[in-house]
Scaffold this motif. Structure first.
Motif, PDB file in Angstrom:
ATOM      1  N   ASN A 279      12.977  -9.122   8.001  1.00  0.00           N
ATOM      2  CA  ASN A 279      11.669  -9.745   8.180  1.00  0.00           C
ATOM      3  C   ASN A 279      10.629  -9.176   7.211  1.00  0.00           C
ATOM      4  OD1 ASN A 279      10.982 -11.983   9.636  1.00  0.00           O
ATOM      5  ND2 ASN A 279       9.952 -10.851  11.266  1.00  0.00           N
ATOM      6  N   THR A 280      11.093  -8.861   5.997  1.00  0.00           N
ATOM      7  CA  THR A 280      10.201  -8.345   4.965  1.00  0.00           C
ATOM      8  C   THR A 280      10.371  -9.160   3.687  1.00  0.00           C
ATOM      9  OG1 THR A 280      11.878  -6.759   4.221  1.00  0.00           O
ATOM     10  CG2 THR A 280      10.261  -5.958   5.832  1.00  0.00           C
ATOM     11  N   LEU A 281       9.375  -9.040   2.813  1.00  0.00           N
ATOM     12  CA  LEU A 281       9.418  -9.694   1.512  1.00  0.00           C
ATOM     13  C   LEU A 281       9.693  -8.625   0.459  1.00  0.00           C
ATOM     14  CD1 LEU A 281       8.439 -12.340  -0.275  1.00  0.00           C
ATOM     15  CD2 LEU A 281       6.542 -10.823  -0.700  1.00  0.00           C
ATOM     16  N   HIS A 282      10.874  -8.686  -0.139  1.00  0.00           N
ATOM     17  CA  HIS A 282      11.223  -7.788  -1.242  1.00  0.00           C
ATOM     18  C   HIS A 282      10.741  -8.473  -2.516  1.00  0.00           C
ATOM     19  CE1 HIS A 282      13.634  -4.988   1.149  1.00  0.00           C
ATOM     20  NE2 HIS A 282      13.839  -6.060   1.903  1.00  0.00           N
ATOM     21  N   TYR A 283       9.539  -8.102  -2.939  1.00  0.00           N
ATOM     22  CA  TYR A 283       8.858  -8.886  -3.960  1.00  0.00           C
ATOM     23  C   TYR A 283       9.503  -8.852  -5.341  1.00  0.00           C
ATOM     24  CZ  TYR A 283       6.334  -4.406  -4.412  1.00  0.00           C
ATOM     25  OH  TYR A 283       5.988  -3.080  -4.515  1.00  0.00           O
ATOM     26  N   ARG A 284      10.231  -7.814  -5.672  1.00  0.00           N
ATOM     27  CA  ARG A 284      10.900  -7.811  -6.987  1.00  0.00           C
ATOM     28  C   ARG A 284      12.013  -8.867  -7.024  1.00  0.00           C
ATOM     29  NH1 ARG A 284       8.833  -4.544 -10.512  1.00  0.00           N
ATOM     30  NH2 ARG A 284       7.645  -2.772  -9.796  1.00  0.00           N
ATOM     31  N   ASP A 285      12.633  -9.141  -5.886  1.00  0.00           N
ATOM     32  CA  ASP A 285      13.632 -10.213  -5.812  1.00  0.00           C
ATOM     33  C   ASP A 285      12.946 -11.575  -5.733  1.00  0.00           C
ATOM     34  OD1 ASP A 285      15.615  -8.270  -5.739  1.00  0.00           O
ATOM     35  OD2 ASP A 285      15.668  -8.227  -3.549  1.00  0.00           O
ATOM     36  N   TYR A 286      11.876 -11.650  -4.971  1.00  0.00           N
ATOM     37  CA  TYR A 286      11.184 -12.919  -4.742  1.00  0.00           C
ATOM     38  C   TYR A 286      10.464 -13.427  -5.993  1.00  0.00           C
ATOM     39  CZ  TYR A 286       8.150 -16.367  -2.518  1.00  0.00           C
ATOM     40  OH  TYR A 286       7.500 -17.519  -2.176  1.00  0.00           O
ATOM     41  N   ARG A 287      10.042 -12.521  -6.859  1.00  0.00           N
ATOM     42  CA  ARG A 287       9.254 -12.930  -8.033  1.00  0.00           C
ATOM     43  C   ARG A 287       9.974 -13.955  -8.885  1.00  0.00           C
ATOM     44  NH1 ARG A 287      11.606  -8.109 -10.185  1.00  0.00           N
ATOM     45  NH2 ARG A 287      12.592  -8.629 -12.161  1.00  0.00           N
TER      46      ARG A 287
ATOM     47  N   GLU B  85       1.245 -23.803   5.135  1.00  0.00           N
ATOM     48  CA  GLU B  85       1.613 -23.101   3.896  1.00  0.00           C
ATOM     49  C   GLU B  85       2.238 -21.747   4.211  1.00  0.00           C
ATOM     50  OE1 GLU B  85      -1.811 -24.758   0.813  1.00  0.00           O
ATOM     51  OE2 GLU B  85      -2.305 -23.093   2.148  1.00  0.00           O
ATOM     52  N   MET B  86       1.672 -21.065   5.201  1.00  0.00           N
ATOM     53  CA  MET B  86       2.185 -19.749   5.587  1.00  0.00           C
ATOM     54  C   MET B  86       3.607 -19.868   6.127  1.00  0.00           C
ATOM     55  SD  MET B  86       0.818 -16.713   5.408  1.00  0.00           S
ATOM     56  CE  MET B  86       2.329 -16.005   4.842  1.00  0.00           C
TER      57      MET B  86
ATOM     58  N   GLU C  35       0.803  -1.224   0.000  1.00  0.00           N
ATOM     59  CA  GLU C  35       0.000   0.000   0.000  1.00  0.00           C
ATOM     60  C   GLU C  35       0.839   1.278   0.000  1.00  0.00           C
ATOM     61  OE1 GLU C  35      -2.527  -0.728   3.353  1.00  0.00           O
ATOM     62  OE2 GLU C  35      -3.483  -2.425   2.332  1.00  0.00           O
ATOM     63  N   ASN C  36       2.012   1.241   0.612  1.00  0.00           N
ATOM     64  CA  ASN C  36       2.863   2.437   0.686  1.00  0.00           C
ATOM     65  C   ASN C  36       3.905   2.489  -0.428  1.00  0.00           C
ATOM     66  OD1 ASN C  36       1.531   3.366   3.020  1.00  0.00           O
ATOM     67  ND2 ASN C  36       2.740   1.962   4.273  1.00  0.00           N
ATOM     68  N   LYS C  37       3.845   1.545  -1.371  1.00  0.00           N
ATOM     69  CA  LYS C  37       4.750   1.497  -2.545  1.00  0.00           C
ATOM     70  C   LYS C  37       6.218   1.569  -2.136  1.00  0.00           C
ATOM     71  CE  LYS C  37       1.092   1.371  -5.035  1.00  0.00           C
ATOM     72  NZ  LYS C  37       0.420   0.116  -4.728  1.00  0.00           N
ATOM     73  N   ARG C  38       6.615   0.711  -1.177  1.00  0.00           N
ATOM     74  CA  ARG C  38       7.984   0.708  -0.668  1.00  0.00           C
ATOM     75  C   ARG C  38       8.871  -0.322  -1.371  1.00  0.00           C
ATOM     76  NH1 ARG C  38       5.744   0.117   5.375  1.00  0.00           N
ATOM     77  NH2 ARG C  38       4.866  -1.634   4.266  1.00  0.00           N
ATOM     78  N   GLY C  39       8.253  -1.255  -2.109  1.00  0.00           N
ATOM     79  CA  GLY C  39       9.039  -2.303  -2.763  1.00  0.00           C
ATOM     80  C   GLY C  39       9.175  -3.548  -1.894  1.00  0.00           C
ATOM     81  N   TYR C  40       8.532  -3.528  -0.742  1.00  0.00           N
ATOM     82  CA  TYR C  40       8.545  -4.700   0.126  1.00  0.00           C
ATOM     83  C   TYR C  40       7.242  -4.757   0.916  1.00  0.00           C
ATOM     84  CZ  TYR C  40       9.733  -1.487   3.942  1.00  0.00           C
ATOM     85  OH  TYR C  40       9.723  -0.460   4.850  1.00  0.00           O
ATOM     86  N   ILE C  41       6.990  -5.930   1.478  1.00  0.00           N
ATOM     87  CA  ILE C  41       5.804  -6.140   2.299  1.00  0.00           C
ATOM     88  C   ILE C  41       6.291  -6.700   3.632  1.00  0.00           C
ATOM     89  CG2 ILE C  41       3.605  -7.391   2.485  1.00  0.00           C
ATOM     90  CD1 ILE C  41       3.723  -7.650  -0.613  1.00  0.00           C
ATOM     91  N   THR C  42       5.764  -6.166   4.720  1.00  0.00           N
ATOM     92  CA  THR C  42       6.173  -6.654   6.042  1.00  0.00           C
ATOM     93  C   THR C  42       5.584  -8.039   6.282  1.00  0.00           C
ATOM     94  OG1 THR C  42       4.254  -5.746   7.192  1.00  0.00           O
ATOM     95  CG2 THR C  42       6.203  -4.295   6.986  1.00  0.00           C
ATOM     96  N   LYS C  43       6.202  -8.768   7.178  1.00  0.00           N
ATOM     97  CA  LYS C  43       5.722 -10.099   7.540  1.00  0.00           C
ATOM     98  C   LYS C  43       4.273 -10.022   8.013  1.00  0.00           C
ATOM     99  CE  LYS C  43       6.431 -13.901  10.785  1.00  0.00           C
ATOM    100  NZ  LYS C  43       7.251 -14.431  11.872  1.00  0.00           N
ATOM    101  N   GLU C  44       3.976  -9.039   8.852  1.00  0.00           N
ATOM    102  CA  GLU C  44       2.632  -8.897   9.411  1.00  0.00           C
ATOM    103  C   GLU C  44       1.598  -8.682   8.316  1.00  0.00           C
ATOM    104  OE1 GLU C  44       5.374  -7.134  10.486  1.00  0.00           O
ATOM    105  OE2 GLU C  44       5.684  -8.446  12.217  1.00  0.00           O
ATOM    106  N   ASP C  45       1.903  -7.782   7.374  1.00  0.00           N
ATOM    107  CA  ASP C  45       0.966  -7.510   6.277  1.00  0.00           C
ATOM    108  C   ASP C  45       0.803  -8.739   5.380  1.00  0.00           C
ATOM    109  OD1 ASP C  45       0.440  -4.929   7.095  1.00  0.00           O
ATOM    110  OD2 ASP C  45       1.816  -3.992   5.665  1.00  0.00           O
TER     111      ASP C  45
END
Length: 171
Positions: free
Chosen positions: A148-156, A134-135, A108-118
């Motif tokens: 403790n975040t998911l950097h989704y551009r790397d994870y993709r 699964e989680m 939502e904040n367009k940071r390039g990552y998503i926190t574990k909680e979110d």
């Protein structure tokens, strides 16, 4: 003559597909009796390079005539349904840009990552919610252990399937 060659080619393709399906099925056939627990069907299908959602897996199970809920699927019922799925090239992998767009929608904040909680909130509360197992599996692979975040551009890159190298799309 050309028609005969085409038919032979189709027969060879069907034989190759049926061999791959049987091999994948046997990995989950713990009793070696040509049956698997119906809960394993989604894993078997995905191991064959197809990526249906849970509702689509359920539709396929309905076609396989599972005797009772929580029952077993016989190879003889699985084989024709999956052969058709693979010949029809159904349930193709999700393209990379769609994967990135999905993660961006969660960021939502367009940071390039998503926190574990979110991430946990989004994946356990809506749509087809992840199970606890699964989680945990996803978090172990996806999260950067330092932040403790998911950097989704790397994870993709871990989520993208190259169709040119993946059976059944490469035949």
């Amino acid at each position: 003559m050309a028609e005969e060659e085409e038919e032979t080619g189709q027969d060879d393709l069907v034989a190759e597909i049926e061999k791959k399906i049987t091999e994948a099925f046997e990995v989950f056939d713990r009793e070696s009796n040509n049956t698997v627990d119906e809960r394993e069907i989604g894993c078997i299908i995905r191991s064959l390079g197809c990526f249906p959602n849970e509702a689509e897996v359920q539709e396929l199970l309905d076609k396989m005539e599972v005797e009772e809920p929580g029952g077993f699927v016989h190879l003889e019922k699985f084989l024709p349904v999956m052969t058709k799925v693979l010949l029809d090239r159904r349930f193709r992998p999700i393209p990379e840009d769609v994967i990135v767009h999905a993660f961006e929608a969660l960021d939502e904040n367009k940071r390039g990552y998503i926190t574990k909680e979110d991430l946990v909130k989004h994946l356990t509360e809506g749509g087809e919610p992840f199970t606890q197992e699964e989680m945990e599996d996803m978090l172990a692979i996806a999260l950067d252990p330092e932040t403790n975040t998911l950097h989704y551009r790397d994870y993709r890159t871990k989520l993208v399937v190259d169709e040119t190298k993946t059976f059944p799309f490469n035949v």
